[in-house]
Design a protein around this motif. Structure first.
Motif, PDB file in Angstrom:
ATOM      1  N   PHE A  37       0.860  -1.197   0.000  1.00  0.00           N
ATOM      2  CA  PHE A  37       0.000   0.000   0.000  1.00  0.00           C
ATOM      3  C   PHE A  37       0.896   1.247   0.000  1.00  0.00           C
ATOM      4  N   ALA A  38       1.919   1.207   0.859  1.00  0.00           N
ATOM      5  CA  ALA A  38       2.803   2.374   0.988  1.00  0.00           C
ATOM      6  C   ALA A  38       3.544   2.609  -0.324  1.00  0.00           C
ATOM      7  N   GLU A  39       4.021   1.515  -0.947  1.00  0.00           N
ATOM      8  CA  GLU A  39       4.777   1.651  -2.205  1.00  0.00           C
ATOM      9  C   GLU A  39       3.921   2.281  -3.309  1.00  0.00           C
ATOM     10  N   LYS A  40       2.635   1.974  -3.284  1.00  0.00           N
ATOM     11  CA  LYS A  40       1.741   2.471  -4.342  1.00  0.00           C
ATOM     12  C   LYS A  40       1.627   3.993  -4.343  1.00  0.00           C
ATOM     13  N   GLN A  41       1.976   4.603  -3.215  1.00  0.00           N
ATOM     14  CA  GLN A  41       1.884   6.075  -3.132  1.00  0.00           C
ATOM     15  C   GLN A  41       2.869   6.768  -4.064  1.00  0.00           C
ATOM     16  N   ASP A  42       3.890   6.020  -4.483  1.00  0.00           N
ATOM     17  CA  ASP A  42       4.921   6.626  -5.329  1.00  0.00           C
ATOM     18  C   ASP A  42       4.597   6.524  -6.813  1.00  0.00           C
ATOM     19  N   GLU A  46      -4.019   8.176  -7.225  1.00  0.00           N
ATOM     20  CA  GLU A  46      -4.701   8.444  -5.952  1.00  0.00           C
ATOM     21  C   GLU A  46      -4.869   7.130  -5.175  1.00  0.00           C
ATOM     22  N   THR A  47      -4.556   7.166  -3.871  1.00  0.00           N
ATOM     23  CA  THR A  47      -4.612   5.948  -3.053  1.00  0.00           C
ATOM     24  C   THR A  47      -5.556   6.159  -1.867  1.00  0.00           C
ATOM     25  N   ILE A  48      -6.447   5.193  -1.672  1.00  0.00           N
ATOM     26  CA  ILE A  48      -7.431   5.266  -0.581  1.00  0.00           C
ATOM     27  C   ILE A  48      -7.323   3.975   0.232  1.00  0.00           C
ATOM     28  N   TYR A  49      -7.038   4.108   1.535  1.00  0.00           N
ATOM     29  CA  TYR A  49      -6.880   2.924   2.386  1.00  0.00           C
ATOM     30  C   TYR A  49      -7.866   2.986   3.546  1.00  0.00           C
ATOM     31  N   HIS A  68     -10.392  -0.351  19.640  1.00  0.00           N
ATOM     32  CA  HIS A  68      -8.941  -0.433  19.806  1.00  0.00           C
ATOM     33  C   HIS A  68      -8.274  -0.936  18.520  1.00  0.00           C
ATOM     34  N   GLN A  69      -8.850  -2.005  17.959  1.00  0.00           N
ATOM     35  CA  GLN A  69      -8.230  -2.606  16.768  1.00  0.00           C
ATOM     36  C   GLN A  69      -8.337  -1.681  15.553  1.00  0.00           C
ATOM     37  N   THR A  70      -9.390  -0.888  15.491  1.00  0.00           N
ATOM     38  CA  THR A  70      -9.526   0.074  14.388  1.00  0.00           C
ATOM     39  C   THR A  70      -8.389   1.092  14.475  1.00  0.00           C
ATOM     40  N   ARG A  71      -8.126   1.546  15.707  1.00  0.00           N
ATOM     41  CA  ARG A  71      -7.009   2.501  15.871  1.00  0.00           C
ATOM     42  C   ARG A  71      -5.675   1.812  15.598  1.00  0.00           C
ATOM     43  N   GLU A  72      -5.579   0.534  15.982  1.00  0.00           N
ATOM     44  CA  GLU A  72      -4.310  -0.177  15.790  1.00  0.00           C
ATOM     45  C   GLU A  72      -3.991  -0.366  14.297  1.00  0.00           C
ATOM     46  N   ILE A  73      -5.012  -0.701  13.515  1.00  0.00           N
ATOM     47  CA  ILE A  73      -4.778  -0.847  12.060  1.00  0.00           C
ATOM     48  C   ILE A  73      -4.384   0.520  11.476  1.00  0.00           C
ATOM     49  N   THR A  74      -5.047   1.570  11.949  1.00  0.00           N
ATOM     50  CA  THR A  74      -4.690   2.910  11.472  1.00  0.00           C
ATOM     51  C   THR A  74      -3.238   3.219  11.834  1.00  0.00           C
ATOM     52  N   ALA A  75      -2.857   2.886  13.057  1.00  0.00           N
ATOM     53  CA  ALA A  75      -1.461   3.096  13.484  1.00  0.00           C
ATOM     54  C   ALA A  75      -0.510   2.282  12.602  1.00  0.00           C
ATOM     55  N   ALA A  76      -0.928   1.073  12.229  1.00  0.00           N
ATOM     56  CA  ALA A  76      -0.083   0.241  11.357  1.00  0.00           C
ATOM     57  C   ALA A  76       0.030   0.858   9.964  1.00  0.00           C
ATOM     58  N   TYR A  77      -1.056   1.416   9.463  1.00  0.00           N
ATOM     59  CA  TYR A  77      -0.993   2.124   8.176  1.00  0.00           C
ATOM     60  C   TYR A  77       0.057   3.235   8.258  1.00  0.00           C
ATOM     61  N   LEU A  78      -0.067   4.053   9.297  1.00  0.00           N
ATOM     62  CA  LEU A  78       0.830   5.209   9.429  1.00  0.00           C
ATOM     63  C   LEU A  78       2.270   4.734   9.617  1.00  0.00           C
ATOM     64  N   ALA A  79       2.452   3.713  10.463  1.00  0.00           N
ATOM     65  CA  ALA A  79       3.802   3.216  10.765  1.00  0.00           C
ATOM     66  C   ALA A  79       4.452   2.582   9.539  1.00  0.00           C
ATOM     67  N   SER A  80       3.640   2.064   8.619  1.00  0.00           N
ATOM     68  CA  SER A  80       4.187   1.441   7.407  1.00  0.00           C
ATOM     69  C   SER A  80       4.519   2.473   6.349  1.00  0.00           C
ATOM     70  N   ILE A  82       2.274   4.912   5.189  1.00  0.00           N
ATOM     71  CA  ILE A  82       1.139   5.510   4.476  1.00  0.00           C
ATOM     72  C   ILE A  82       0.925   6.898   5.082  1.00  0.00           C
ATOM     73  N   ASP A  83       0.946   7.881   4.200  1.00  0.00           N
ATOM     74  CA  ASP A  83       1.025   9.276   4.620  1.00  0.00           C
ATOM     75  C   ASP A  83      -0.332   9.937   4.387  1.00  0.00           C
ATOM     76  N   PRO A  84      -0.983  10.413   5.438  1.00  0.00           N
ATOM     77  CA  PRO A  84      -2.318  11.003   5.264  1.00  0.00           C
ATOM     78  C   PRO A  84      -2.322  12.229   4.345  1.00  0.00           C
ATOM     79  N   ALA A  85      -1.144  12.775   4.088  1.00  0.00           N
ATOM     80  CA  ALA A  85      -1.097  13.904   3.149  1.00  0.00           C
ATOM     81  C   ALA A  85      -1.138  13.398   1.708  1.00  0.00           C
ATOM     82  N   ARG A  86      -0.735  12.128   1.514  1.00  0.00           N
ATOM     83  CA  ARG A  86      -0.688  11.598   0.144  1.00  0.00           C
ATOM     84  C   ARG A  86      -1.779  10.566  -0.128  1.00  0.00           C
ATOM     85  N   SER A  87      -2.340   9.979   0.948  1.00  0.00           N
ATOM     86  CA  SER A  87      -3.378   8.957   0.800  1.00  0.00           C
ATOM     87  C   SER A  87      -4.560   9.321   1.675  1.00  0.00           C
TER      88      SER A  87
END
Ligand code: AMP
Ligand code: TRP
Length: 348
Positions: A37-42, A46-49, A68-80, A82-87
């Motif tokens: 998902f992160a690689e696709k930003q390059d 347009e990327t929607i996750y 909790h798990q919804t926030r955890e997946i979001t944290a995993a997106y960000l940590a991997s 995935i940039d909210p400014a680009r996706s």
């Protein structure tokens, strides 16, 4: 991408994918989904996750855990990366168009198509299927709605989602045919790389899964360095060394556990499995496993740490999800309105 443009002329290329907040994340999710998902930003598309909380409740979820798990997946997106400014990052239930389009697609899709889904069969195996939720049966139609609501042209996923994506294409084609329109794109699955199906560390014929009862079968994104190293050291393998020829991958055909570890190494390092075999030609697992453990720790520890950091600030996570939902809704609303018009529903 060239074939994509040809397959869906007139549609702006757009990527959408989702992960269920139904438990912890594994190395399989990371290599098969998050990392890609992160690689696709390059790629300038347009990327929607999405964190698909409506999919998660097709089997019972404790409400506090779901949050909790919804926030955890979001944290995993960000940590991997995935940039909210680009996706766009958001949770499904905040954009009501998913549920609305799913209903319309429920009336396009056929019940028989749903019963044929292997994920439905797997999840109901050994149980009374009649007693599973209606949502679990209709799940693939909601998934088609997730994708088609944004006129998505490409969906990066792991191998296990291939059948659902074929169904999405069938549903889009039937809608277009039934209403005599060319409205929904025929979405392309993106199942790429050497880790489209990461297997269990205990049994090379089973998918690595968050729902496997054995914790030793998987690497969790929350595991610490020692645990990761221990699980890799203990991974089931055969007694033979890695092949020592360049066509060594053929030699791994009937060695699923060995093949899996080579694939994991390749995906973590970002090289092909052939390159890994070339480097480790003839090596014993006593040599290969510690190297794999070091690599896994080096690649995963920063992600685990970043996830923990993001989880310290749930309000910020919720803010990112809310902002993403507003942006997603802005794309979805006109597509949903047009769908309703095609179907013959009167709008405002
Ligand atoms: P899920 O956790 O089932 O919501 O899956 C989220 C994403 O991770 C989907 O794109 C899956 O195809 C992918 N995925 C899950 N498990 C694996 C695995 N063992 N290997 C590769 N991809 C996986
Ligand atoms: N069904 C997917 C899974 O279990 C999750 C999912 C829901 C999804 N909606 C999606 C993936 C839309 C890609 C696109 O992994």
């Amino acid at each position: 991408m060239a074939s994509q443009a040809a397959a869906n002329p007139g549609f702006t290329p757009r990527i959408f994918s989702g992960i269920q907040p139904s438990g912890g994340m594994t190395l399989g999710n990371y290599l098969g989904a998050l990392k890609r998902f992160a690689e696709k930003q390059d790629e300038g598309i347009e990327t929607i996750y999405c964190v698909v909380d409506m999919h998660a409740i097709t089997v019972w979820q404790d409400p506090e855990k779901l949050r909790h798990q919804t926030r955890e997946i979001t944290a995993a997106y960000l940590a991997s990366g995935i940039d909210p400014a680009r996706s766009i990052i958001f949770n499904q239930s905040q954009v009501s168009g998913h549920a609305e389009l799913a209903w319309i697609l429920n009336c396009v899709a056929r019940i028989g198509w749903m019963y044929r889904m292997t994920q439905f069969k797997d999840k109901t195996a050994g149980k009374n299927a009649e007693n599973s939720s209606l949502g679990l049966l209709a799940y693939p139609s909601l998934m088609a709605a997730d994708i088609l609501l944004y006129h998505t042209t490409q969906v990066p996923v792991g191998e296990d989602q291939k059948q659902h994506l074929e169904l999405t294409r069938d549903i889009a084609a039937k809608f277009n045919h039934d209403y005599g329109v060319d409205f929904f794109p025929i979405t392309e699955p993106l199942i790429e790389g050497s880790a489209t199906r990461v297997m269990s560390l205990r049994d090379g014929t089973k998918k690595m899964s968050k729902s496997d009862p054995s914790d030793a079968s998987r690497i969790n994104l929350t595991d610490d360095a020692d645990t990761i190293a221990k699980k890799i050291r203990k991974a089931t393998t055969d007694p033979n060394p890695l092949p020592d020829t360049l066509d060594g991958l053929d030699g791994l055909k009937d060695r699923p556990e060995a093949r899996n570890l080579v694939n994991i190494y390749a995906a973590l390092e970002g090289v092909s499995a052939e390159t890994v075999i070339r480097e480790f030609a003839g090596a014993q697992f006593g040599t290969f496993k510690p190297r794999l453990a070091d690599l896994a720790v080096a690649k995963l520890s920063p992600i685990t740490e970043a996830m923990n950091r993001y989880m310290q600030d749930p309000a910020e996570i919720d803010r990112i999800l809310g902002e993403g939902a507003a942006r997603a809704d802005a794309i979805a609303s006109p597509i949903l309105a047009k769908t309703k018009e095609i179907v013959g529903m009167i709008g405002r």
